[in-house]
Design an enzyme around this catalytic site. Structure first.
Site, PDB file in Angstrom:
ATOM      1  N   GLU A 115      -7.613 -21.249 -15.894  1.00 20.70           N
ATOM      2  CA  GLU A 115      -7.798 -21.683 -14.425  1.00 20.70           C
ATOM      3  C   GLU A 115      -9.064 -22.656 -14.746  1.00 20.70           C
ATOM      4  O   GLU A 115     -10.151 -22.412 -15.246  1.00 20.70           O
ATOM      5  CB  GLU A 115      -8.640 -20.668 -13.599  1.00 20.70           C
TER       6      GLU A 115
ATOM      7  N   ASP B  82      -1.823  -1.412  -3.948  1.00 15.38           N
ATOM      8  CA  ASP B  82      -2.155  -0.514  -4.795  1.00 15.38           C
ATOM      9  C   ASP B  82      -1.111  -0.648  -6.060  1.00 15.38           C
ATOM     10  O   ASP B  82       0.180  -1.298  -5.547  1.00 15.38           O
ATOM     11  CB  ASP B  82      -2.677   0.980  -4.665  1.00 15.38           C
TER      12      ASP B  82
ATOM     13  N   ASP C 206      -5.136 -10.567 -15.414  1.00 17.65           N
ATOM     14  CA  ASP C 206      -6.324 -11.868 -15.146  1.00 17.65           C
ATOM     15  C   ASP C 206      -7.539 -11.433 -16.041  1.00 17.65           C
ATOM     16  O   ASP C 206      -7.861 -10.200 -16.289  1.00 17.65           O
ATOM     17  CB  ASP C 206      -6.858 -11.575 -13.594  1.00 17.65           C
TER      18      ASP C 206
ATOM     19  N   ASN D  28      -0.337   4.624  -0.254  1.00 15.51           N
ATOM     20  CA  ASN D  28      -0.649   5.820   0.294  1.00 15.51           C
ATOM     21  C   ASN D  28      -1.495   5.513   1.524  1.00 15.51           C
ATOM     22  O   ASN D  28      -1.890   6.691   2.215  1.00 15.51           O
ATOM     23  CB  ASN D  28      -1.614   6.522  -0.542  1.00 15.51           C
TER      24      ASN D  28
ATOM     25  N   ASP E 282      -9.815 -16.804 -16.027  1.00 13.53           N
ATOM     26  CA  ASP E 282     -10.596 -17.203 -14.527  1.00 13.53           C
ATOM     27  C   ASP E 282     -11.592 -18.249 -15.064  1.00 13.53           C
ATOM     28  O   ASP E 282     -12.353 -18.015 -15.996  1.00 13.53           O
ATOM     29  CB  ASP E 282     -11.399 -15.944 -13.969  1.00 13.53           C
TER      30      ASP E 282
ATOM     31  N   HIS F  69      -4.488 -17.061  -4.355  1.00 19.05           N
ATOM     32  CA  HIS F  69      -5.320 -16.113  -3.728  1.00 19.05           C
ATOM     33  C   HIS F  69      -6.497 -16.916  -3.207  1.00 19.05           C
ATOM     34  O   HIS F  69      -7.179 -16.514  -2.401  1.00 19.05           O
ATOM     35  CB  HIS F  69      -5.650 -14.928  -4.559  1.00 19.05           C
ATOM     36  N   ASP F  70      -6.706 -18.324  -3.686  1.00 19.35           N
ATOM     37  CA  ASP F  70      -7.968 -18.787  -3.354  1.00 19.35           C
ATOM     38  C   ASP F  70      -7.500 -20.115  -2.361  1.00 19.35           C
ATOM     39  O   ASP F  70      -8.552 -20.928  -1.892  1.00 19.35           O
ATOM     40  CB  ASP F  70      -8.553 -19.828  -4.556  1.00 19.35           C
TER      41      ASP F  70
ATOM     42  N   ASP G  93      -3.950   3.979   2.742  1.00 17.21           N
ATOM     43  CA  ASP G  93      -5.310   3.930   2.873  1.00 17.21           C
ATOM     44  C   ASP G  93      -5.831   2.419   3.437  1.00 17.21           C
ATOM     45  O   ASP G  93      -6.874   1.942   3.499  1.00 17.21           O
ATOM     46  CB  ASP G  93      -6.040   4.231   1.787  1.00 17.21           C
TER      47      ASP G  93
ATOM     48  N   ASP H 226       0.757  -1.162  -0.008  1.00 18.76           N
ATOM     49  CA  ASP H 226      -0.030  -0.031  -0.131  1.00 18.76           C
ATOM     50  C   ASP H 226       0.806   1.184   0.024  1.00 18.76           C
ATOM     51  O   ASP H 226       1.626   1.487   0.898  1.00 18.76           O
ATOM     52  CB  ASP H 226      -1.074  -0.190   1.131  1.00 18.76           C
TER      53      ASP H 226
HETATM   54  O1  ISL Z   1     -12.472 -25.389  -7.382  1.00 20.34           O
HETATM   55  C1  ISL Z   1     -12.374 -24.538  -6.507  1.00 20.34           C
HETATM   56  C2  ISL Z   1     -11.711 -24.982  -5.179  1.00 20.34           C
HETATM   57  O2  ISL Z   1     -10.692 -26.223  -5.325  1.00 20.34           O
HETATM   58  C3  ISL Z   1     -12.638 -23.201  -6.247  1.00 20.34           C
HETATM   59  O3  ISL Z   1     -11.716 -22.469  -5.519  1.00 20.34           O
HETATM   60  C4  ISL Z   1     -12.605 -22.420  -7.932  1.00 20.34           C
HETATM   61  O4  ISL Z   1     -11.702 -22.606  -8.173  1.00 20.34           O
HETATM   62  C5  ISL Z   1     -12.855 -20.997  -7.561  1.00 20.34           C
HETATM   63  O5  ISL Z   1     -13.952 -20.732  -6.917  1.00 20.34           O
HETATM   64  C6  ISL Z   1     -12.671 -20.314  -8.877  1.00 20.34           C
HETATM   65  O6  ISL Z   1     -12.071 -19.101  -8.414  1.00 20.34           O
HETATM   66  C7  ISL Z   1     -11.848 -18.109  -9.492  1.00 20.34           C
HETATM   67  O7  ISL Z   1     -13.259 -17.364  -9.684  1.00 20.34           O
HETATM   68  C8  ISL Z   1     -13.828 -16.757  -8.623  1.00 20.34           C
HETATM   69  C9  ISL Z   1     -13.158 -15.986  -7.933  1.00 20.34           C
HETATM   70  O8  ISL Z   1     -13.691 -15.991  -6.492  1.00 20.34           O
HETATM   71  C10 ISL Z   1     -11.791 -16.537  -7.552  1.00 20.34           C
HETATM   72  O9  ISL Z   1     -10.821 -16.023  -6.642  1.00 20.34           O
HETATM   73  C11 ISL Z   1     -11.150 -17.028  -8.783  1.00 20.34           C
HETATM   74  O10 ISL Z   1      -9.727 -17.388  -8.819  1.00 20.34           O
HETATM   75  C12 ISL Z   1     -14.949 -16.260  -9.322  1.00 20.34           C
HETATM   76  O11 ISL Z   1     -14.570 -15.299 -10.125  1.00 20.34           O
HETATM   77 CA    CA Z   2      -3.465   2.229  -1.147  1.00 19.37          CA
END
Ligand code: ISL
Ligand code: CA
Length: 564
Positions: free
Chosen positions: A256, A29, A98, A23, A199, A332-333, A25, A21
């Site tokens: 993905e 960013d 993305d 700034n 995605d 990130h998931d 907040d 970050d």
């Molecule tokens: O299959 C899954 C877990 O093993 C799910 O996590 C699946 O991959 C996921 O929900 C899809 O992810 C992507 O699309 C989502 C978003 O929330 C995720 O951050 C993104 O990576 C909807 O856009």
């Molecule tokens: Ca910021």
């Protein structure tokens, strides 16, 4: 034909909201990322993949896009983004963006129009149906809880959303919609980006008639993967996208693709007939979940090394010379890999390095998720109020309020599986908020930041960070790491995962003790007559390997190069 550049590359994923970050907040960013490019360059990565930075109401942290051609104001401006691209290229790195085109935000202009009336020109950009007997058109569950349909009062019809109600699914059957998407993709590509991470790209095509999903449990809505994963027209759409957009640029794409098998992997990534460079498969992300848990987040099962060997070996063997793998243990998931597949206590250092060596030595392009190179761990927030992820919050409320599960038990699930484990701020140093922000971060930092942070890692020659740096270097120096044929060894060994990577001149033997006990095993005979060189390990090296029995220390990893 020369090899495409993305085969030898290493990719680093930045989740902008949590990276840096600039700034105060509390929200990461683009100018923040800019100040850390030298750090990434020093690590040695070739490509930076940015999770979405587009305009978004942030119901799902940017995966709900309200304008594909604007930057989220919290992250900066288009000028900031252009500067970032220039600075990335100036350092000899590449940028992958993305691409979220299975759905938009409900705030997107297209949806705002679409909902107005049944004859609005944008109506057919989304998937609208009449209710059935006063209920949803079918029994499909949304990924983040509840029905996949929401009734819109303006016309009284329901629209489909595989994720939250604020993420309506686009109707890919509409050729006008497809054309708009391709134009938007070219707009970004013409700015000079180097590719897309796509995605949930294998969910674009839904089966004809949108029939009910098979009923698997007592819940009112059911997982309908069989009706929208790799659907009937998916390949047609992706071939069109390849023809209209992708094939015109020297770029990489990574799909993905949840719920795919290797035969789909070959089809998608085949060097001649494929429609993307590589894909993210999820089989190894499901090894610690029960069989009746398609989300893999509602159950905690101890994973088994034999399953990991089976799944990874299948992808290695089946795609060899027929497709291309991506290798990842985090994003990130997903929860943090050292907490999930290693030991985030006593052997954090050793096991994080073992995991790094493991997946970097597999065939396929490796992805590092921010903080993974530090051995960042899962976080155990004590109260639900500290969680931010819409999926975690929905699941918690469903478990506690609808299913009567104890709060602590629901929290325990989140500790192991929440997406927020990966979303706590990047740990830069030991100062307040881990140097991520001078203000109050949008999500709390992991309290272990005084010990685990970039400053510490850079100052310790023995840190996990330098193992990653060395692995990236080795990938450039040893073609066998990129191209060598994979061969599993000791398939039945309960602690040791061992495999070969073989090319004409060089053979690499990868030995990994995935346990906190010493592990003994027998070396193949042939090894004793060769010159052996330890390429990389995670313990002080042992002078010579001279006995038929080798012992690996807890979480020890060794890569041995054999010449001649
Ligand atoms: O299959 C899954 C877990 O093993 C799910 O996590 C699946 O991959 C996921 O929900 C899809 O992810 C992507 O699309 C989502 C978003 O929330 C995720 O951050 C993104 O990576 C909807 O856009
Ligand atoms: Ca910021």
């Amino acid at each position: 034909m020369p090899d495409p550049w993305w085969k030898a590359s290493v990719i680093y994923q930045v989740y902008p909201r949590s990276f840096c970050d600039s700034n105060g907040d509390g929200i990461g960013d683009l100018p923040g990322i800019l100040t850390r490019l030298d750090y990434l360059k020093q690590l040695g990565v070739d490509v930076i993949w940015l999770s979405p930075v587009y305009k978004s109401p942030n119901v799902d942290n940017g995966y709900d896009i309200s304008d594909y051609q604007q930057i989220m104001p919290e992250f900066g401006t288009l000028a900031d983004w252009e500067e970032l691209l220039r600075e990335i290229h100036g350092r000899g790195m590449k940028l992958v963006m993305d691409l979220v085109v299975n759905h938009t935000s409900d705030q997107h202009l297209w949806f705002q129009q679409s909902r107005q009336s049944k004859d609005n020109p944008y109506r057919d950009y989304y998937i609208w149906r009449q209710g059935k007997d006063g209920r949803e058109p079918n029994n499909w569950a949304a990924h983040f809880g509840g029905s996949a349909w929401t009734r819109d009062a303006l016309t009284g019809e329901y629209y489909l959303h595989l994720f939250t109600p604020q993420q309506p699914d686009l109707n890919w059957e509409n050729p006008h919609l497809r054309r708009e998407i391709y134009t938007m993709m070219r707009w970004w590509l013409d700015k000079g980006i180097d590719g897309f991470r796509m995605d949930v790209i294998n969910m674009l095509s839904k089966v004809e008639g949108l029939p009910d999903a098979p009923i698997l449990d007592k819940r009112p809505y059911q997982y309908a993967g069989t009706h929208f994963i790799n659907g009937p027209r998916l390949f047609e759409y992706l071939e069109e996208m390849k023809r209209e957009v992708l094939s015109r640029y020297d770029i990489m794409t990574v799909g993905e693709t949840p719920d795919v098998h290797t035969r789909d992997g070959i089809r998608f990534t085949h060097p001649q007939t494929g429609v993307m460079s590589m894909l993210f498969q999820f089989e190894h992300m499901h090894l610690d979940a029960g069989p009746d848990d398609p989300s893999a987040r509602r159950s905690i099962h101890p994973w088994r090394l034999s399953d990991l060997k089976r799944v990874m070996s299948r992808w290695q063997n089946d795609l060899y010379e027929k497709g291309w793998n991506s290798q990842y243990l985090e994003n990130h998931d997903q929860p943090r890999s050292v907490s999930r597949f290693g030991d985030d206590g006593k052997y954090r250092n050793e096991s994080a390095k073992l995991l790094a060596i493991f997946y970097f030595m597999l065939q396929g392009t490796p992805y590092i998720y921010q903080g993974q190179e530090l051995g960042m761990t899962n976080v155990k927030f004590e109260s639900i109020d500290e969680y931010r992820d819409v999926e975690s919050l929905n699941m918690y409320h469903e478990l506690v309020e609808e299913m009567g599960i104890k709060k602590q038990e629901a929290l325990n699930l989140l500790h192991a599986k929440s997406r927020d484990n990966a979303r706590t701020p990047m740990q830069w140093d030991g100062s307040p908020n881990a140097g991520f922000s001078t203000g109050q971060p949008w999500i709390n930092v992991n309290p272990n930041y005084p010990e685990i942070n970039v400053e510490q890692a850079l100052s310790d020659p023995d840190s996990i960070y330098y193992t990653y740096q060395r692995l990236i270097q080795l990938r450039k120096e040893h073609p066998a790491i990129v191209h060598g044929r994979y061969k599993l060894l000791l398939p039945k060994h309960p602690q040791v995962y061992a495999f070969w990577r073989e090319m004409e001149e060089e053979r690499l033997l990868v030995l990994l003790n995935f346990s906190h006990e010493p592990a003994e095993f027998e070396l193949p005979d042939e090894l004793r007559s060769h010159y052996l060189e330890l390429l990389i390990g995670n313990y002080p090296p042992i002078a010579e390997i001279d006995s038929a029995n080798l012992c690996l220390r807890p979480y020890e990893a060794r890569v041995i190069s054999i010449e001649g």
